[in-house]
Every structure is written in C-alpha cells, then in structure tokens.
Design a protein around this motif. Structure first.
Motif, mmCIF file in Angstrom:
data_model
loop_
_atom_site.group_PDB
_atom_site.id
_atom_site.type_symbol
_atom_site.label_atom_id
_atom_site.label_comp_id
_atom_site.label_asym_id
_atom_site.label_seq_id
_atom_site.Cartn_x
_atom_site.Cartn_y
_atom_site.Cartn_z
ATOM 1 N N SER A 1 113.021 59.393 11.915
ATOM 2 C CA SER A 1 112.535 60.781 11.794
ATOM 3 C C SER A 1 113.116 61.656 12.888
ATOM 4 N N LEU A 2 114.410 61.552 13.064
ATOM 5 C CA LEU A 2 115.062 62.248 14.169
ATOM 6 C C LEU A 2 114.937 63.751 14.041
ATOM 7 N N LYS A 3 114.822 64.386 15.192
ATOM 8 C CA LYS A 3 114.665 65.831 15.281
ATOM 9 C C LYS A 3 115.807 66.405 16.117
ATOM 10 N N LEU B 1 123.915 62.917 13.435
ATOM 11 C CA LEU B 1 123.046 62.732 12.273
ATOM 12 C C LEU B 1 122.354 64.036 11.916
ATOM 13 N N GLN B 2 121.786 64.048 10.726
ATOM 14 C CA GLN B 2 120.957 65.165 10.327
ATOM 15 C C GLN B 2 119.501 64.870 10.646
ATOM 16 N N ALA B 3 118.728 65.908 10.813
ATOM 17 C CA ALA B 3 117.300 65.758 11.064
ATOM 18 C C ALA B 3 116.661 64.910 9.965
ATOM 19 N N GLY B 4 115.759 64.044 10.388
ATOM 20 C CA GLY B 4 115.105 63.131 9.462
ATOM 21 C C GLY B 4 115.786 61.791 9.340
ATOM 22 N N GLY B 5 116.973 61.669 9.897
ATOM 23 C CA GLY B 5 117.737 60.432 9.801
ATOM 24 C C GLY B 5 117.264 59.370 10.772
ATOM 25 N N SER B 6 117.920 58.215 10.696
ATOM 26 C CA SER B 6 117.578 57.073 11.541
ATOM 27 C C SER B 6 118.827 56.540 12.213
ATOM 28 N N LEU B 7 118.608 55.888 13.346
ATOM 29 C CA LEU B 7 119.715 55.343 14.117
ATOM 30 C C LEU B 7 119.169 54.209 14.967
ATOM 31 N N SER C 1 121.439 67.333 13.956
ATOM 32 C CA SER C 1 121.556 68.699 13.442
ATOM 33 C C SER C 1 120.387 69.013 12.513
ATOM 34 N N SER C 2 120.042 70.258 12.461
ATOM 35 C CA SER C 2 118.905 70.689 11.625
ATOM 36 C C SER C 2 119.353 70.974 10.206
#
Length: 122
Positions: free
Chosen positions: A85-87, A12-18, A121-122
C-alpha cells in the motif's frame, strides 16, 4: 564487522508493493537486531522498522504499521522489508542497519547499508 548490502529499490505507483532485501556478511548476523530507516530528500533519517536478533519481536513506525512487514532468515544472513500500500510519502532512500539493540534510534546502530531509493508516484 558486518557489511550490509540492500537490494530491491525502484519506481512504483501508489498502492503498489515492493520487497527490500538486506544481505549481511559474516558469521555473527544472528547476534544483531536489524533496523530499517528511510531518509527523504532534505529531511532527517527516520525509523521505519526493527526486528530482534532471532526475529521474535518486531517494531514499526506508526506511519507504516499495517503496511510494512519486517522479517529475517538467519540461515541466509538476510533481513527483509515487505512494503505494501505504498504512498508517495514513502519516497525516500531506505537503509538497513545492524545493532546489538532493538531500537528506533539511529545512533544505536553500528553498521549501515549503502541505501536504496524508492520512488512512489501518485
């Protein structure tokens, strides 16, 4: 014996959810508190979240408070970890685990899933 199978990892990209799911075998699932841990490459396994056996209490690592939500459905023998809010620093292998204690110490957990990878990923 409790067997745990996780699902839901990915890229996922940063800011995503899972959302992770962890399905347990057996009829004793409701006896166990469930924990989530992660292990980044080259680092030790770290506590992420835990939920008591009937879901009335939840605990989180400071690094995920306000971003992750731990829940369970005992009728389905499943525990969930909603991650938001993944980092990039959340990148790790995530494990679910079962214990008779609601604890942040990995040593207190008797049964572990196989782990599932998340790459942010950022």
């Amino acid at each position: 014996q409790v067997q745990l199978v996780e699902s839901g990892g990915g890229l996922l990209q940063a800011g995503g959810s899972l959302r992770f799911s962890c399905a347990a075998s057996g009829r004793t699932f409701r006896r166990y508190s469930m924990g989530w841990f992660h292990q980044a490459q080259g680092k030790e396994r770290e506590f992420v979240a835990a939920i008591s056996n009937i879901g009335t209490s939840t605990y989180y690592a400071d690094s995920v408070k306000g971003r992750f939500t731990n829940s369970r459905n005992n009728a389905k023998n499943t525990v969930y970890l909603q991650m938001g809010s993944l980092k990039p620093e959340d990148t790790a292998v995530y494990f679910c685990a079962a214990s008779l204690y609601t604890d942040s110490e990995a040593s207190k957990y008797n049964y572990w899933g196989q782990g599932t990878q998340v790459n942010v990923s950022s």
